[in-house]
Design a protein around this motif. Structure first.
Motif, PDB file in Angstrom:
ATOM      1  N   UNK A  36       4.737  34.524  24.448  1.00 18.25           N
ATOM      2  CA  UNK A  36       5.093  35.680  25.234  1.00 18.25           C
ATOM      3  C   UNK A  36       6.326  35.794  25.833  1.00 18.25           C
ATOM      4  N   UNK A  37       7.169  34.922  25.585  1.00 15.70           N
ATOM      5  CA  UNK A  37       8.810  34.738  26.062  1.00 15.70           C
ATOM      6  C   UNK A  37       9.712  35.144  24.884  1.00 15.70           C
ATOM      7  N   UNK A  38      10.805  36.160  25.249  1.00 15.13           N
ATOM      8  CA  UNK A  38      11.703  36.296  24.346  1.00 15.13           C
ATOM      9  C   UNK A  38      12.615  35.099  24.058  1.00 15.13           C
ATOM     10  N   UNK A  39      12.885  34.946  22.715  1.00 16.44           N
ATOM     11  CA  UNK A  39      13.566  33.765  22.232  1.00 16.44           C
ATOM     12  C   UNK A  39      14.790  34.261  21.094  1.00 16.44           C
ATOM     13  N   UNK A  40      15.864  34.006  21.306  1.00 14.03           N
ATOM     14  CA  UNK A  40      16.750  34.283  20.217  1.00 14.03           C
ATOM     15  C   UNK A  40      17.521  32.982  19.772  1.00 14.03           C
ATOM     16  N   UNK A  41      17.846  32.953  18.468  1.00 14.67           N
ATOM     17  CA  UNK A  41      18.808  31.894  18.001  1.00 14.67           C
ATOM     18  C   UNK A  41      19.873  32.456  17.822  1.00 14.67           C
ATOM     19  N   UNK A  42      20.998  31.928  18.445  1.00 18.88           N
ATOM     20  CA  UNK A  42      22.477  32.385  18.287  1.00 18.88           C
ATOM     21  C   UNK A  42      22.995  32.107  16.870  1.00 18.88           C
ATOM     22  N   UNK A  43      24.037  32.571  16.669  1.00 17.32           N
ATOM     23  CA  UNK A  43      24.876  32.424  15.359  1.00 17.32           C
ATOM     24  C   UNK A  43      25.300  30.539  15.285  1.00 17.32           C
ATOM     25  N   UNK A  44      25.503  30.049  16.419  1.00 16.07           N
ATOM     26  CA  UNK A  44      26.104  28.723  16.379  1.00 16.07           C
ATOM     27  C   UNK A  44      24.698  27.703  16.411  1.00 16.07           C
ATOM     28  N   UNK A  45      23.374  28.357  16.174  1.00 15.52           N
ATOM     29  CA  UNK A  45      22.255  27.700  16.123  1.00 15.52           C
ATOM     30  C   UNK A  45      21.687  27.383  17.748  1.00 15.52           C
ATOM     31  N   UNK A  46      22.536  27.712  18.909  1.00 15.03           N
ATOM     32  CA  UNK A  46      22.050  27.598  19.927  1.00 15.03           C
ATOM     33  C   UNK A  46      20.990  28.430  20.034  1.00 15.03           C
ATOM     34  N   UNK A  47      19.795  28.090  21.027  1.00 16.03           N
ATOM     35  CA  UNK A  47      18.415  28.767  21.332  1.00 16.03           C
ATOM     36  C   UNK A  47      18.591  29.398  22.813  1.00 16.03           C
ATOM     37  N   UNK A  48      18.401  30.559  22.976  1.00 18.71           N
ATOM     38  CA  UNK A  48      18.096  31.340  24.413  1.00 18.71           C
ATOM     39  C   UNK A  48      16.891  31.697  24.642  1.00 18.71           C
ATOM     40  N   UNK A  49      16.517  31.219  25.610  1.00 21.44           N
ATOM     41  CA  UNK A  49      15.031  31.471  26.200  1.00 21.44           C
ATOM     42  C   UNK A  49      14.984  32.335  27.316  1.00 21.44           C
ATOM     43  N   UNK A  50      14.362  33.462  27.133  1.00 25.93           N
ATOM     44  CA  UNK A  50      14.407  34.479  28.344  1.00 25.93           C
ATOM     45  C   UNK A  50      13.520  34.305  29.330  1.00 25.93           C
ATOM     46  N   UNK A  51      13.534  33.011  30.131  1.00 27.19           N
ATOM     47  CA  UNK A  51      12.604  32.713  31.047  1.00 27.19           C
ATOM     48  C   UNK A  51      13.162  31.797  31.954  1.00 27.19           C
ATOM     49  N   UNK A  52      12.824  32.209  33.272  1.00 26.29           N
ATOM     50  CA  UNK A  52      13.477  31.438  34.289  1.00 26.29           C
ATOM     51  C   UNK A  52      12.594  30.147  34.799  1.00 26.29           C
ATOM     52  N   UNK A  53      11.526  30.028  34.476  1.00 26.41           N
ATOM     53  CA  UNK A  53      10.585  29.058  34.697  1.00 26.41           C
ATOM     54  C   UNK A  53      10.613  28.127  33.700  1.00 26.41           C
ATOM     55  N   UNK A  54      10.976  26.836  34.165  1.00 34.04           N
ATOM     56  CA  UNK A  54      11.024  25.906  33.128  1.00 34.04           C
ATOM     57  C   UNK A  54       9.888  25.550  32.118  1.00 34.04           C
ATOM     58  N   UNK A  55       8.643  25.451  32.686  1.00 33.84           N
ATOM     59  CA  UNK A  55       7.404  25.394  31.873  1.00 33.84           C
ATOM     60  C   UNK A  55       7.354  26.419  30.706  1.00 33.84           C
ATOM     61  N   UNK A  56       7.494  27.688  31.100  1.00 39.05           N
ATOM     62  CA  UNK A  56       7.540  28.687  30.246  1.00 39.05           C
ATOM     63  C   UNK A  56       8.621  28.475  29.161  1.00 39.05           C
ATOM     64  N   UNK A  57       9.792  28.246  29.612  1.00 37.11           N
ATOM     65  CA  UNK A  57      10.813  28.086  28.782  1.00 37.11           C
ATOM     66  C   UNK A  57      10.624  27.050  27.651  1.00 37.11           C
ATOM     67  N   UNK A  58       9.986  25.734  27.966  1.00 41.02           N
ATOM     68  CA  UNK A  58       9.493  24.604  27.021  1.00 41.02           C
ATOM     69  C   UNK A  58       8.760  25.215  26.265  1.00 41.02           C
ATOM     70  N   UNK A  59       7.505  25.797  26.569  1.00 43.98           N
ATOM     71  CA  UNK A  59       6.497  26.347  25.771  1.00 43.98           C
ATOM     72  C   UNK A  59       6.977  27.250  24.663  1.00 43.98           C
ATOM     73  N   UNK A  60       7.840  28.131  25.016  1.00 39.84           N
ATOM     74  CA  UNK A  60       8.200  29.033  24.162  1.00 39.84           C
ATOM     75  C   UNK A  60       9.224  28.485  23.161  1.00 39.84           C
ATOM     76  N   UNK A  61       9.981  27.484  23.635  1.00 42.91           N
ATOM     77  CA  UNK A  61      11.186  26.774  22.785  1.00 42.91           C
ATOM     78  C   UNK A  61      10.337  25.988  21.607  1.00 42.91           C
ATOM     79  N   UNK A  62       9.416  25.273  22.302  1.00 42.13           N
ATOM     80  CA  UNK A  62       8.502  24.414  21.319  1.00 42.13           C
ATOM     81  C   UNK A  62       7.857  25.238  20.329  1.00 42.13           C
ATOM     82  N   UNK A  63       7.309  26.298  20.740  1.00 38.89           N
ATOM     83  CA  UNK A  63       6.617  27.411  19.628  1.00 38.89           C
ATOM     84  C   UNK A  63       7.637  27.842  18.605  1.00 38.89           C
TER      85      UNK A  63
END
Length: 175
Positions: A90-117
């Motif tokens: 349920x959280x927007x996630x974007x992989x940048x050209x340099x392979x960095x990943x941006x997670x559009x979440x302020x809450x750490x647990x939501x960011x971790x869950x989205x990044x892991x998925x």
């Protein structure tokens, strides 16, 4: 001059089909003509980038309507899952050209869950690898800014201060 070239005018509404999906036509507009009408710039509705194509491209259908080309909005914006290319947990996630990943979440647990998925589903990483990657997850304040139509990227992420009223609190996973 052929009828096709006569129809190739800036502002003409068109239907465009990619060669890999020849039966699926998407609406758009001619935004520019290059190389003495040899190459058109077509912007599909709801998109910010143009597609170069020959005026006689088989997947291009000219419509009768000719209208002013709508201006693209510029400057800062709040991205959505569509702008990012998808959402995980349920959280927007974007992989940048340099392979960095941006997670559009302020809450750490939501960011971790989205990044892991994302890492599991898109990258095929194992849980052990994901745990290691998540050690590098940091939070940042940034703004997102639309770029001009012919820019290399449709938008940029720019560092911002926490007090900036348009800044978003995101999480960032470097490559």
């Amino acid at each position: 001059m052929s009828t096709t070239l006569e129809q190739a005018v800036v502002g003409r509404r068109v239907l465009f089909a990619y060669y890999r999906a020849p039966d699926t036509y998407l609406p758009g507009i001619i935004t520019a003509i290059r190389d003495d009408a040899a190459t058109l710039q077509v912007r599909l509705d709801g998109r910010r980038t143009t597609i170069p194509c020959p005026a006689d491209y088989r997947g291009l259908r000219y419509l009768n309507e000719v209208v002013p080309v709508p201006e693209l909005t510029m400057g800062r914006f709040r991205p959505t899952a569509k702008d990012f290319g998808g959402a995980w947990e349920g959280v927007p996630v974007c992989r940048m050209e340099e392979d960095d990943i941006v997670i559009l979440a302020a809450v750490p647990s939501a960011a971790r869950g989205a990044a892991a998925a994302y890492l599991r589903e898109v990258c095929g990483d194992s849980d052990d690898v994901i745990r290691e990657y998540l050690r590098w997850l940091t939070d940042r304040w940034v703004t997102f800014e639309w770029q001009r139509e012919d820019a290399e990227y449709p938008w940029l992420m720019v560092s911002a201060a926490e007090g900036d009223e348009q800044a978003l609190h995101i999480h960032y996973l470097p490559a």
